[in-house]
Design a protein around this motif. Structure first.
Motif, short mmCIF file in Angstrom:
data_model
loop_
_atom_site.label_atom_id
_atom_site.label_comp_id
_atom_site.label_asym_id
_atom_site.label_seq_id
_atom_site.Cartn_x
_atom_site.Cartn_y
_atom_site.Cartn_z
N GLY A 2 44.85 47.19 37.70
CA GLY A 2 44.49 46.35 38.84
C GLY A 2 44.13 44.93 38.44
O GLY A 2 44.79 44.29 37.61
N GLN A 3 43.03 44.44 39.01
CA GLN A 3 42.64 43.04 38.82
C GLN A 3 42.09 42.75 37.42
O GLN A 3 41.82 41.59 37.10
CB GLN A 3 41.58 42.66 39.87
N ASP A 4 41.93 43.77 36.60
CA ASP A 4 41.43 43.55 35.23
C ASP A 4 42.55 43.18 34.27
O ASP A 4 42.32 43.08 33.06
CB ASP A 4 40.73 44.81 34.71
N TRP A 5 43.76 42.96 34.78
CA TRP A 5 44.91 42.76 33.90
C TRP A 5 44.75 41.54 32.99
O TRP A 5 45.12 41.58 31.81
CB TRP A 5 46.19 42.62 34.74
N ARG A 6 44.20 40.45 33.52
CA ARG A 6 44.09 39.23 32.70
C ARG A 6 43.09 39.42 31.57
O ARG A 6 43.35 39.01 30.42
CB ARG A 6 43.69 38.04 33.58
N GLN A 43 51.92 35.72 35.60
CA GLN A 43 51.29 35.70 36.92
C GLN A 43 52.15 34.95 37.93
O GLN A 43 52.26 35.37 39.09
CB GLN A 43 49.91 35.06 36.82
N LEU A 56 51.48 42.84 42.18
CA LEU A 56 50.49 43.09 41.14
C LEU A 56 50.94 44.20 40.20
O LEU A 56 50.73 44.12 38.98
CB LEU A 56 49.14 43.46 41.77
#
Length: 428
Positions: free
Chosen positions: A308-312, A329, A336
């Motif tokens: 999820g949003q923790d990819w970076r 990105q 996503l």
């Protein structure tokens, strides 16, 4: 760990037959290992809604202690020093457990609380089976209490599509259930939570009870596949109420619900969504080394669904440059799932170029620092210990299966060897 479970007062009043009953939130305290404290510690529990310390009838106020293993409740009001302020009830404990503050006019409190607790553990639930619009191979499975389903379906409608939620089913808090892919479908990864071809869940009303997986056909097929997902009961908690046990007798007592699942073929309508089974988006790989184990491309696909949003943050801890992360990105700004996949496989390709712990599928491993521990460390540094543990479980599962296959081959060779040695050569 600390859990605070809110309980509906109206539901409690209905179940126990006392219109004046009030309850505090259920307080669940636990520690591992469970040991006695060196000295008592203070616990402060809010008074049940509608009660004030200066007017409450203390003879109707009861502190209940719950045994989470035996599922029993004991009135310990007379055993503790219960101090009541305007808003709180304060007491001291020497070990963690479950505590519940009740206000009721009934006398046999422990029995009432036990019955109410058992009934509150029963939930009417519905199952969701949804496919990501941009990639129908990605399937979301979820089980939710019925009152949460409509909002959940609406929030997912932009990214996911699928059949209507299942009919209402009854599940208990902490009950195990399975999701099985049937009629030509299978999960395209070895997972620790997959037993006998079925994904294992444990239902908790306060949790998401959600898993996303990639599915594949069980055999090559050009046209679309009209499969299904069926949900089945697993192990039932030991303290199941009698009225529930009676309902579960019969030939279909383990079956809960079945929902359709269609995968479009390569040449069918909507088949442009990358459904080419012969040409996967990412090449086969075995990431790792003999010492630390291997991860396949299917394993990376399964892991990517949970990032999820923790990819970076994970990408940075894997050593991917900021410029490369920005490029990924921008390229996948509207997807996503594809973004996370590209980040992981970009890192995997980098391992291959460096010759670090990556080998072609079926080929010999290369020397170097293990890629799997590096991925685990990146998850830990990104505060995703859940994924770190899952990666370890996947590797252990793969290693066990590999060792079992070696033992089977070894046994076969041993069985063949004596027969070859004792078989006399034909005489001339």
């Amino acid at each position: 760990t600390l859990q605070v479970l809110q309980v509906s007062v109206t539901e409690v009043q209905t179940l126990c037959g006392d219109p004046q009953a009030r309850v505090s939130p259920l307080l669940c305290l636990s520690q591992d290992p469970s040991i006695q404290f060196l000295q008592p510690i203070k616990v402060q529990v809010p008074l049940p809604t509608g009660l004030a310390g200066h007017t409450v009838d203390l003879s109707c106020l009861h502190l209940l202690h719950g045994d989470p293993s035996a599922h029993t409740w004991t009135d310990i009001t007379s055993q503790v020093s219960l101090y009541v302020t305007q808003l709180y009830a304060i007491f001291y404990i020497t070990h963690f457990s479950w505590y519940w503050l009740w206000y009721t006019t009934q006398r046999c409190v422990s029995g009432v609380v036990r019955r109410v607790y058992q009934r509150l553990k029963q939930f009417q639930v519905q199952f969701l089976v949804l496919q990501r619009r941009t990639d129908p191979k990605q399937v979301l499975l979820q089980c939710l209490p019925a009152d949460k389903v409509d909002n959940r379906v609406q929030s997912l409608s932009e990214q996911y599509d699928g059949p209507q939620p299942s009919d209402l089913c009854d599940l208990l808090e902490g009950e195990q259930f399975f999701a099985g892919f049937e009629r030509g479908l299978d999960v395209s990864a070895d997972r620790p939570d997959c037993a006998e071809g079925r994904l294992s869940f444990v239902f908790y009303s306060r949790l998401k009870n959600l898993k996303e997986v990639y599915v594949c056909p069980t055999q090559k097929q050009e046209g679309s596949i009209r499969g299904q997902v069926s949900f089945y009961r697993g192990e039932v908690p030991s303290d199941i109420p009698q009225e529930v046990a009676r309902k579960r007798k019969g030939h279909d007592s383990q079956w809960l619900a079945t929902l359709p699942l269609r995968l479009p073929g390569l040449n069918s309508e909507g088949g442009s969504n990358g459904m080419d089974w012969e040409q996967p988006q990412y090449p086969p790989l075995n990431l790792g080394d003999p010492e630390s184990g291997y991860l396949t491309e299917a394993n990376l696909l399964a892991i990517s669904l949970q990032i999820g949003q923790d990819w970076r943050s994970i990408g940075i801890n894997l050593g991917i440059s900021y410029q490369e992360l920005d490029r990924i990105q921008y390229k996948y700004r509207d997807n996503l799932g594809a973004l996370v996949l590209e980040m992981l496989f970009h890192w995997a390709r980098g391992q291959q170029q460096e010759g670090v712990g990556l080998r072609p599928a079926g080929g010999p491993g290369q020397k170097g620092i293990g890629a799997v521990p590096r991925l685990v460390d990146a998850m830990v540094e990104s505060d995703r210990r859940d994924l770190a543990e899952e990666i370890k479980d996947i590797v252990r599962l793969g290693t066990r299966k590999y060792n079992e296959s070696l033992r089977r081959v070894g046994l076969e060779e041993e069985e063949k060897r004596p027969s070859a040695e004792t078989d006399p050569s034909p005489s001339h």
